[in-house]
Design a protein around this motif. Structure first.
Motif, PDB file in Angstrom:
ATOM      1  N   ARG A 178     -21.005  24.805  59.400  1.00  0.00           N
ATOM      2  CA  ARG A 178     -21.199  26.052  60.145  1.00  0.00           C
ATOM      3  C   ARG A 178     -21.768  27.181  59.294  1.00  0.00           C
ATOM      4  N   GLU A 223     -15.858  21.819  57.620  1.00  0.00           N
ATOM      5  CA  GLU A 223     -16.213  22.697  58.743  1.00  0.00           C
ATOM      6  C   GLU A 223     -17.146  23.808  58.253  1.00  0.00           C
ATOM      7  N   ARG A 246     -11.352  28.285  63.174  1.00  0.00           N
ATOM      8  CA  ARG A 246     -12.703  28.483  63.738  1.00  0.00           C
ATOM      9  C   ARG A 246     -12.726  29.737  64.599  1.00  0.00           C
TER      10      ARG A 246
END
Ligand code: UDP
Length: 254
Positions: free
Chosen positions: A105, A101, A30
């Motif tokens: 996102r 994820e 991330r």
């Protein structure tokens, strides 16, 4: 240089592995995607470590990869000899976590590798599993043909670079894929690139994954061997790794 590494890496046969949990690995990714940097993830196993002894490109890939996770009980054992604990993180599990994820996102994802049609099927399965997953490209991994039908490796690199993926999953043979990513990473224009071996074949349903109990017992390799007996030749290095690792117990300070 190790970026974002908060805990000391574990040295194994002159290379190293990061003692991270799956959660910490996702956190690391991330921060790389959000920081706009380029990260290579390696999922280490004993055969890769042995191959790196004879392959300078692979050794360099290990040394420069920002995140090296342990994808094998053999690596866990080698770490335990140094009194260190390592969580086993399967490449396929980390790939799925990262796709979840990515869907949340809005990250751009590219799937490269496996036989024609498999990357597309993989993308379809993962989009169904993680709605909103933004797949910006797919391509099979048989691009070296001398015919005029298959695009060249150079064409593929350019396609990927134009797609500007946040996550690039490369399903080529291990450890060739890791050396390939390292060699081309400056031109791939991907924020995170990770070799995932046969994962597309499993996710697309062409190969079965070991049952949970076999995974828990560290026997995933045996299940693959039963499904693909031709892998036996490649696994001949495992006893060599064990012999070297147990024969030369490294000190805690290496
Ligand atoms: N593969 C590929 N191009 C090639 C050779 C293999 O894309 O020239 C693919 C293959 O179809 C498979 C993946 O690479 O999906 C991983 O190959 P393999 O199972 O041999 O390696 P491992 O799982 O051990 O990494």
């Amino acid at each position: 240089m190790v970026k974002n590494a908060s805990v000391k890496r574990i040295a194994i046969s002159g290379l190293w592995v990061d003692p991270v949990t799956e959660e910490e690995a996702v956190d690391r990714v991330r921060s790389f995607v959000e920081g706009g940097e380029c990260l290579q993830i390696l999922t280490a196993n004993p055969l890769m470590i042995l191959a790196a002894e004879k392959d300078d490109g692979l050794k360099e890939a290990f040394r420069s990869a920002e995140l090296v996770v342990a994808d094998s009980v053999g690596i866990q054992w080698a770490a335990r000899l140094q009194g260190r604990r390592l969580e086993k993180i399967s490449g396929i599990d980390l790939m799925e976590r990262l796709c979840a994820e990515a869907a949340g996102r809005g990250w751009r994802v590219y799937f490269l590798g496996a036989a024609p049609g498999v990357a597309e099927d993989t993308a379809r399965v993962l989009i169904a599993r993680y709605p909103g997953l933004n797949v910006v490209g797919t391509h099979h991994g048989y691009f070296k043909g001398k015919d005029n039908v298959h695009p060249s490796e150079e064409d593929i690199i350019q396609r990927i670079a134009q797609a500007k993926p946040d996550l690039l999953f490369v399903a080529l043979p291990t450890p060739f894929q890791d050396g390939w990513i390292h060699k081309n990473r400056a031109r791939l224009n991907a924020k995170v690139a990770m070799g995932v071996g046969g994962s597309f074949d499993v996710i697309s349903g062409r190969l079965r994954r070991a049952p949970v109990w076999m995974r828990a017992a560290g026997l995933e390799w045996l299940f693959r061997l039963i499904q693909e007996p031709q892998r036996a030749y490649r696994m001949r290095g495992l006893p060599v790794f064990l012999f070297k690792t147990f024969g030369a117990r490294p000190s805690k300070n290496t």
